[in-house]
Design a protein around this motif. Structure first.
Motif, PDB file in Angstrom:
ATOM      1  N   ILE A  39     -26.539 -20.198  29.700  1.00  0.00           N
ATOM      2  CA  ILE A  39     -25.775 -19.679  30.835  1.00  0.00           C
ATOM      3  C   ILE A  39     -24.405 -19.199  30.386  1.00  0.00           C
ATOM      4  N   ALA A  40     -23.781 -19.929  29.479  1.00  0.00           N
ATOM      5  CA  ALA A  40     -22.465 -19.554  28.956  1.00  0.00           C
ATOM      6  C   ALA A  40     -22.330 -20.101  27.549  1.00  0.00           C
ATOM      7  N   ARG A  41     -21.446 -19.454  26.763  1.00  0.00           N
ATOM      8  CA  ARG A  41     -21.227 -19.894  25.383  1.00  0.00           C
ATOM      9  C   ARG A  41     -19.819 -19.527  24.945  1.00  0.00           C
ATOM     10  N   TYR A  42     -19.350 -20.254  23.944  1.00  0.00           N
ATOM     11  CA  TYR A  42     -18.161 -19.838  23.227  1.00  0.00           C
ATOM     12  C   TYR A  42     -18.599 -18.673  22.323  1.00  0.00           C
ATOM     13  N   PRO A  43     -17.690 -17.762  21.996  1.00  0.00           N
ATOM     14  CA  PRO A  43     -18.070 -16.583  21.197  1.00  0.00           C
ATOM     15  C   PRO A  43     -18.698 -16.971  19.857  1.00  0.00           C
ATOM     16  N   LEU A  44     -19.783 -16.284  19.548  1.00  0.00           N
ATOM     17  CA  LEU A  44     -20.477 -16.468  18.271  1.00  0.00           C
ATOM     18  C   LEU A  44     -20.803 -15.094  17.704  1.00  0.00           C
ATOM     19  N   ILE A  45     -20.422 -14.847  16.470  1.00  0.00           N
ATOM     20  CA  ILE A  45     -20.736 -13.561  15.848  1.00  0.00           C
ATOM     21  C   ILE A  45     -22.248 -13.351  15.827  1.00  0.00           C
ATOM     22  N   GLY A  46     -23.004 -14.399  15.561  1.00  0.00           N
ATOM     23  CA  GLY A  46     -24.459 -14.286  15.485  1.00  0.00           C
ATOM     24  C   GLY A  46     -25.117 -13.906  16.791  1.00  0.00           C
ATOM     25  N   GLU A  47     -24.407 -14.060  17.907  1.00  0.00           N
ATOM     26  CA  GLU A  47     -24.953 -13.693  19.216  1.00  0.00           C
ATOM     27  C   GLU A  47     -24.153 -12.559  19.849  1.00  0.00           C
TER      28      GLU A  47
END
Length: 177
Positions: A39-47
């Protein structure tokens, strides 16, 4: 999702220590298995730019959890990564170590879950004096009540995490599994 978890975050909070966020004292891996929607995430380069990120967990006979993460890339293709999660210390069953098939490693700490609706997952690592935070709000369905999202963000904020870094993950693709 194919970059090393440790190096894949955009969220670098500086020279501060990791917030003291406790994982669950009691954790039932059997109830946790199955499909979850991010639903939500902290920023990830892989995503970066991915939508419809979803995960499926399967409990193996040896007690490890097999996971598969899928996400829709901006070009429409499906990104996939698989790994295995293992309990680090039986005294802390919700603190897991993940090894992805490509060899990348990371932490996965279940902070809150009701097993049937939602979960809050968090990890923090220090690298070269910088603090790298990872956070995910998961749901069993493609949508989650905003009051639950807000409550989970508050848990992390109360511990000192910068929850303004959370971004919502569009889930407009249906199930990828």
């Amino acid at each position: 999702m194919k970059l090393p978890l440790l190096f894949s975050t955009l969220l670098v909070t500086g020279l501060a220590k990791c917030p003291d966020v406790k994982s669950l004292d009691v954790f039932d891996a059997t109830k946790y298995t199955g499909q979850w929607y991010e639903i939500a995430r902290y920023p990830l380069i892989g995503e970066l730019g991915e939508t419809c990120v979803q995960t499926n967990y399967t409990l193996k006979e040896d007690g490890t959890i097999r996971l598969q993460n899928l996400g829709k890339k901006p070009d429409g293709s499906i990104d996939s990564i698989m790994g295995t999660a293992t309990v680090k210390d039986p005294a802390h069953p919700a603190s897991l170590s993940v090894v992805f098939d490509e060899g990348f490693r990371g932490s996965y700490n279940v902070i809150r879950t009701d097993y049937t609706q939602s979960a809050l997952v968090y990890a923090c690592d220090s690298l070269l004096g910088f603090t790298l935070e990872y956070g995910w709000i998961l749901s069993r369905t493609a949508e989650l009540d905003q009051t639950v999202v807000d409550a989970y963000k508050q848990v992390l904020a109360d511990a000192g995490s910068d929850t303004t870094q959370f971004s919502m993950t569009p889930q407009d693709c249906g199930s990828l599994f």
